[in-house]
Design a protein around this motif. Sequence first.
Motif, PDB file in Angstrom:
ATOM      1  N   UNK A  82       0.857  -1.186   0.000  1.00 55.40           N
ATOM      2  CA  UNK A  82       0.000   0.000   0.000  1.00 55.40           C
ATOM      3  C   UNK A  82       0.892   1.235   0.000  1.00 55.40           C
ATOM      4  N   UNK A  83       0.960   1.936  -1.123  1.00 52.78           N
ATOM      5  CA  UNK A  83       1.915   3.043  -1.252  1.00 52.78           C
ATOM      6  C   UNK A  83       1.397   4.072  -2.249  1.00 52.78           C
ATOM      7  N   UNK A  84       0.561   4.983  -1.770  1.00 51.38           N
ATOM      8  CA  UNK A  84       0.092   6.088  -2.606  1.00 51.38           C
ATOM      9  C   UNK A  84       1.291   6.883  -3.126  1.00 51.38           C
ATOM     10  N   UNK A  85       1.247   7.236  -4.394  1.00 50.47           N
ATOM     11  CA  UNK A  85       2.358   7.972  -5.011  1.00 50.47           C
ATOM     12  C   UNK A  85       2.641   9.298  -4.307  1.00 50.47           C
ATOM     13  N   UNK A  89       5.397   7.802   8.697  1.00 53.98           N
ATOM     14  CA  UNK A  89       6.100   6.884   7.792  1.00 53.98           C
ATOM     15  C   UNK A  89       5.404   5.556   7.578  1.00 53.98           C
ATOM     16  N   UNK A  90       4.270   5.312   8.271  1.00 53.38           N
ATOM     17  CA  UNK A  90       3.552   4.057   8.081  1.00 53.38           C
ATOM     18  C   UNK A  90       2.353   4.281   7.167  1.00 53.38           C
ATOM     19  N   UNK A  91       1.747   3.174   6.715  1.00 51.18           N
ATOM     20  CA  UNK A  91       0.593   3.255   5.826  1.00 51.18           C
ATOM     21  C   UNK A  91      -0.556   4.010   6.486  1.00 51.18           C
ATOM     22  N   UNK A  92      -1.264   4.795   5.690  1.00 48.77           N
ATOM     23  CA  UNK A  92      -2.422   5.542   6.175  1.00 48.77           C
ATOM     24  C   UNK A  92      -3.672   5.057   5.446  1.00 48.77           C
ATOM     25  N   UNK A  93      -4.711   4.727   6.222  1.00 47.17           N
ATOM     26  CA  UNK A  93      -5.980   4.309   5.642  1.00 47.17           C
ATOM     27  C   UNK A  93      -7.114   5.205   6.105  1.00 47.17           C
ATOM     28  N   UNK A  94      -8.188   5.230   5.349  1.00 41.34           N
ATOM     29  CA  UNK A  94      -9.382   6.013   5.711  1.00 41.34           C
ATOM     30  C   UNK A  94     -10.633   5.269   5.259  1.00 41.34           C
ATOM     31  N   UNK A  95     -11.792   5.769   5.724  1.00 42.47           N
ATOM     32  CA  UNK A  95     -13.088   5.271   5.259  1.00 42.47           C
ATOM     33  C   UNK A  95     -13.834   6.471   4.676  1.00 42.47           C
ATOM     34  N   UNK A  96     -13.738   6.690   3.372  1.00 41.57           N
ATOM     35  CA  UNK A  96     -14.288   7.915   2.777  1.00 41.57           C
ATOM     36  C   UNK A  96     -15.759   8.173   3.058  1.00 41.57           C
ATOM     37  N   UNK A  97     -16.574   7.116   3.240  1.00 41.31           N
ATOM     38  CA  UNK A  97     -17.996   7.360   3.467  1.00 41.31           C
ATOM     39  C   UNK A  97     -18.221   8.123   4.775  1.00 41.31           C
ATOM     40  N   UNK A  98     -17.348   7.920   5.783  1.00 46.47           N
ATOM     41  CA  UNK A  98     -17.475   8.710   7.008  1.00 46.47           C
ATOM     42  C   UNK A  98     -17.332  10.193   6.699  1.00 46.47           C
TER      43      UNK A  98
END
Length: 432
Positions: A44-47, A117-126
């Motif tokens: 998981x690595x967004x540009x 420096x670690x992976x970041x996740x979200x829940x866009x519907x929130x």
Amino acid sequence: MYATQMEAAKKGIVTEQLKLVAIKEQMTVEELMPLVAEGKVVICANKKHTCLKAEGIGAMLRTKINVNLGVSRDCKDYDVEMKKVLEAVSMGAHSIMDLSSHGDTEPFRKKLTAECPVMIGTVPVYDAVIHYQRDLATLRAQDFLDVIRLHAENGVDFVTLHCGITKKTIEQIRKQKRKMNLVSRGGSLVFAWMCMTGEENPFYQYYSEILEICREYDVTISLGDACRPGCLADASDVCQIEELVRLGELTKRAWERDVQVLVEGPGHMPIDQIAANMKMQQTVCMGAPFYVLGPLVTDIAPGYDHITAAIGGAIAATAGASFLCYVTPAEHLALPNLEDVRQGIMASRIAAHAADIAKGIRGARELDDAMARARQTLDWEKQWECAMDKETAKRIRRERKPEQEDSCSMCGKFCAVRSMNKALVGEYIDIL
């Protein structure tokens, strides 16, 4: 050129992120690349997340830990949440999910992807309701897609999207009469939106458009399990299994566009069902990495759910899960404070590590063997080096200092290690 880590792997292109993951996992690039190409490992690595130190999630790799954080209407202090983020990273979390449901979320999200420096996740519907400051029923399908793009532009590495429920699910829930209905916050919002508008789930209906957004930024889709069981009684029911089948179909569609996929799994589940559920997911979703919340193995331990989740997590990871979402003592009760976060992380790390040993993951048992040697020689400094949480271990010994430095205050001169060391070299063993 390549758009995503998956496309690069399919083309035989060695990315910097893949090289780093191979080093961390004690693997060769040649071993790792086919797993990424097949979707069995995700990076998981967004540009746009340029400070990221990449990790891999999936088959043959160490089990990773996710930490959920974020503000709510009752707990609004972003500075406090940032302290939790820093503590979580220092304690070994591999990813942070921002589940904020109040306030101006974008600056916090940007701060995470700029500094963490670690992976970041979200829940866009929130975030859709918060971002537009409109009631759920007034939002259009395009509004949800625009928020996904906003999160991608902000540098988020993976997004949880509840794509697997449809209008059919509404009728299933009404007829089946689960004890806990839906306990997924995002899933319940999508369900409510469908009920109020009469429209199909936008994350399912416009999945192709979502794939194009994720492909552009190399955002991994975490296929959310809206129908995950929220109590033991609902585990492995028709709603859960049918959604899993649909997530398998969506996984295949994502891979066709070189978009990486995680699949999210059950929350509450009796111990005897966990292994079978993990194997079912591996078959239905073709080996895509499985991301589980627990599973929590009993419903009656509020205040101790970090333990119920660690028990289930160790079993799940041994049976094939790749990614454990931590659970804190505050689960079902409140937003976790800093001490809750610490306890949740340690419980999850222990579960993950125990599973990695059981699976024979490369290098997993090295520190355990080093600890055994240190204990056999009563080398306390070496024991601190091997400990997962050395500060806690040192504090306990310091606060309960023994009379004999070569033992602890539990055994003193009755210490088995001390007695055996002396006996084996012919020394006199003084007890009194």
